[in-house]
Design an enzyme around this catalytic site. Sequence first.
Site, PDB file in Angstrom:
ATOM      1  N   ILE A 102      19.289  -5.563   5.540  1.00 53.47           N
ATOM      2  CA  ILE A 102      19.884  -5.567   4.024  1.00 53.47           C
ATOM      3  C   ILE A 102      21.586  -5.537   4.510  1.00 53.47           C
ATOM      4  O   ILE A 102      21.657  -4.848   5.679  1.00 53.47           O
ATOM      5  CB  ILE A 102      19.531  -4.228   3.638  1.00 53.47           C
ATOM      6  CG1 ILE A 102      18.136  -4.101   3.238  1.00 53.47           C
ATOM      7  CG2 ILE A 102      20.672  -3.589   2.602  1.00 53.47           C
ATOM      8  CD1 ILE A 102      17.513  -2.950   2.642  1.00 53.47           C
ATOM      9  N   ASN A 107      13.557   4.271   5.405  1.00 57.78           N
ATOM     10  CA  ASN A 107      12.483   3.353   5.683  1.00 57.78           C
ATOM     11  C   ASN A 107      11.341   3.950   6.341  1.00 57.78           C
ATOM     12  O   ASN A 107      11.451   4.968   7.029  1.00 57.78           O
ATOM     13  CB  ASN A 107      13.235   2.314   6.667  1.00 57.78           C
ATOM     14  CG  ASN A 107      12.085   1.261   7.042  1.00 57.78           C
ATOM     15  OD1 ASN A 107      11.633   0.552   6.379  1.00 57.78           O
ATOM     16  ND2 ASN A 107      12.173   0.986   8.472  1.00 57.78           N
ATOM     17  N   GLU A 138       1.095   7.228   7.403  1.00 60.16           N
ATOM     18  CA  GLU A 138       2.090   6.378   6.331  1.00 60.16           C
ATOM     19  C   GLU A 138       1.918   7.012   4.957  1.00 60.16           C
ATOM     20  O   GLU A 138       3.080   7.285   4.226  1.00 60.16           O
ATOM     21  CB  GLU A 138       2.218   4.996   6.389  1.00 60.16           C
ATOM     22  CG  GLU A 138       2.575   4.369   7.655  1.00 60.16           C
ATOM     23  CD  GLU A 138       2.738   3.195   7.908  1.00 60.16           C
ATOM     24  OE1 GLU A 138       3.305   2.449   6.837  1.00 60.16           O
ATOM     25  OE2 GLU A 138       2.296   2.338   8.792  1.00 60.16           O
ATOM     26  N   LEU A 155      10.849  -6.519   4.843  1.00 56.27           N
ATOM     27  CA  LEU A 155      10.946  -7.081   6.201  1.00 56.27           C
ATOM     28  C   LEU A 155      12.520  -7.734   6.346  1.00 56.27           C
ATOM     29  O   LEU A 155      12.625  -8.378   7.501  1.00 56.27           O
ATOM     30  CB  LEU A 155       9.973  -8.181   6.676  1.00 56.27           C
ATOM     31  CG  LEU A 155       8.593  -7.714   6.404  1.00 56.27           C
ATOM     32  CD1 LEU A 155       7.620  -8.660   6.639  1.00 56.27           C
ATOM     33  CD2 LEU A 155       8.581  -6.680   7.645  1.00 56.27           C
ATOM     34  N   LYS A 156      13.251  -7.728   5.562  1.00 59.51           N
ATOM     35  CA  LYS A 156      14.592  -8.207   5.600  1.00 59.51           C
ATOM     36  C   LYS A 156      15.602  -7.313   5.772  1.00 59.51           C
ATOM     37  O   LYS A 156      15.649  -6.144   5.329  1.00 59.51           O
ATOM     38  CB  LYS A 156      14.936  -9.229   4.292  1.00 59.51           C
ATOM     39  CG  LYS A 156      14.154 -10.412   4.024  1.00 59.51           C
ATOM     40  CD  LYS A 156      15.017 -11.248   4.863  1.00 59.51           C
ATOM     41  CE  LYS A 156      14.163 -12.869   4.470  1.00 59.51           C
ATOM     42  NZ  LYS A 156      14.569 -13.721   5.489  1.00 59.51           N
ATOM     43  N   ASP A 204      16.186  -0.072  12.333  1.00 58.70           N
ATOM     44  CA  ASP A 204      15.400   1.031  12.627  1.00 58.70           C
ATOM     45  C   ASP A 204      16.282   2.003  13.616  1.00 58.70           C
ATOM     46  O   ASP A 204      15.854   2.734  14.498  1.00 58.70           O
ATOM     47  CB  ASP A 204      14.369   0.727  13.669  1.00 58.70           C
ATOM     48  CG  ASP A 204      13.215  -0.028  13.130  1.00 58.70           C
ATOM     49  OD1 ASP A 204      13.330   0.003  11.658  1.00 58.70           O
ATOM     50  OD2 ASP A 204      12.750  -1.168  13.653  1.00 58.70           O
ATOM     51  N   HIS A 264       8.687   3.199   9.279  1.00 56.10           N
ATOM     52  CA  HIS A 264       8.190   2.370  10.263  1.00 56.10           C
ATOM     53  C   HIS A 264       7.132   2.969  10.806  1.00 56.10           C
ATOM     54  O   HIS A 264       6.574   3.945  11.116  1.00 56.10           O
ATOM     55  CB  HIS A 264       9.569   2.506  11.487  1.00 56.10           C
ATOM     56  CG  HIS A 264       9.321   1.617  12.680  1.00 56.10           C
ATOM     57  ND1 HIS A 264       9.546   0.137  12.319  1.00 56.10           N
ATOM     58  CD2 HIS A 264       8.569   2.041  13.870  1.00 56.10           C
ATOM     59  CE1 HIS A 264       9.151  -0.137  13.666  1.00 56.10           C
ATOM     60  NE2 HIS A 264       8.939   0.466  14.407  1.00 56.10           N
ATOM     61  N   SER A 273       0.802  -1.127  -0.029  1.00 58.57           N
ATOM     62  CA  SER A 273       0.059  -0.193   0.105  1.00 58.57           C
ATOM     63  C   SER A 273       0.995   1.133   0.070  1.00 58.57           C
ATOM     64  O   SER A 273       0.539   2.280  -0.626  1.00 58.57           O
ATOM     65  CB  SER A 273      -0.984  -0.232   1.248  1.00 58.57           C
ATOM     66  OG  SER A 273      -0.425   0.406   2.264  1.00 58.57           O
ATOM     67  N   ASN A 274       2.165   1.121   0.580  1.00 58.42           N
ATOM     68  CA  ASN A 274       3.077   2.379   0.424  1.00 58.42           C
ATOM     69  C   ASN A 274       3.488   2.564  -1.051  1.00 58.42           C
ATOM     70  O   ASN A 274       3.636   3.867  -1.490  1.00 58.42           O
ATOM     71  CB  ASN A 274       4.170   2.245   1.681  1.00 58.42           C
ATOM     72  CG  ASN A 274       3.724   2.598   2.987  1.00 58.42           C
ATOM     73  OD1 ASN A 274       3.326   3.998   3.249  1.00 58.42           O
ATOM     74  ND2 ASN A 274       3.550   1.740   3.744  1.00 58.42           N
TER      75      ASN A 274
HETATM   76  C1  GRF Z   1       3.769  -0.499   6.787  1.00 61.65           C
HETATM   77  O1  GRF Z   1       3.002  -0.422   7.884  1.00 61.65           O
HETATM   78  C2  GRF Z   1       5.062   0.033   7.135  1.00 61.65           C
HETATM   79  O2  GRF Z   1       5.268   0.769   8.017  1.00 61.65           O
HETATM   80  C3  GRF Z   1       5.726  -1.049   7.857  1.00 61.65           C
HETATM   81  O3  GRF Z   1       5.219  -2.204   6.962  1.00 61.65           O
HETATM   82  C4  GRF Z   1       4.012  -2.048   6.388  1.00 61.65           C
HETATM   83  C5  GRF Z   1       3.823  -2.466   4.967  1.00 61.65           C
HETATM   84  O4  GRF Z   1       2.792  -2.214   4.521  1.00 61.65           O
HETATM   85  N1  GRF Z   1       7.205  -0.979   7.461  1.00 61.65           N
HETATM   86  P1  GRF Z   1       2.320  -1.997   2.850  1.00 61.65           P
HETATM   87  O5  GRF Z   1       3.011  -3.200   2.315  1.00 61.65           O
HETATM   88  O6  GRF Z   1       3.038  -0.982   2.429  1.00 61.65           O
HETATM   89  O7  GRF Z   1       1.038  -2.060   2.474  1.00 61.65           O
END
Ligand code: GRF
Length: 205
Positions: free
Chosen positions: A92, A106, A178, A89-90, A149, A108, A13-14
């Site tokens: 780097i 990133n 976000e 999620l990995k 982070d 968060h 979604s981002n």
């Molecule tokens: C988001 O909440 C972001 O802050 C976190 O992972 C989620 C990813 O959501 N790091 P999407 O895949 O962008 O929908």
Amino acid sequence: MLSLAVFVSGRGSNLDAILNSIENGVINAEVKAVVSNKLNCPAIDKAKDLDIPYFFVSGTDSDKFIEYNELIDEFTKLNIQLIVLAGFLKKIPASFTDFYHNKIINIHPALLPSFGGKGMYGMNVHKAVFDISAQVSGPTVHFVNSNYDEGKIIAQKPVDISKAESPEDIAALVLKEEHKLLPFVIKKFAENKILIKHNRVYIED
Ligand code: GRF
């Protein structure tokens, strides 16, 4: 025009929010590559739909698998100027984050430095925020270094979560912000308005 690479692991979604802001002319940028550790996820489907080149950093049997050192070569060819981790999620490798010092950001889903670090991703974050009864949460966009982070904070958006009745409520409230904060920071990057002074990050108006 700013050339972007976006790293994803799931829903995307981002990534959508970034692509929409580009489409609407809010950000002068182009997503030139999408990188994922998941071979099948909505974010990769999106890249395929839009014919954006994509690479996998996991799944060695895929013909799109790429090592991080080779990714640097690809990104150099594509003239990538900013790398955005949007739900990636990995971890780097340090060789990659060092090469792109202050060029990887990133998002968060909590106000760092609280609720960050290893294991603090997805609903784990929102559950921890809910369980401690935090009254405010919100997204943080920060530079990426080789520790989870821990890079310098670029932008944060406090969100009132005092009425939230579940971690899912918090996730929804934060996600909405976000989708504004990440495009905002990328736009400022594209405009060269992100400055580092006094070992802090400043965003010019
Ligand atoms: C988001 O909440 C972001 O802050 C976190 O992972 C989620 C990813 O959501 N790091 P999407 O895949 O962008 O929908």
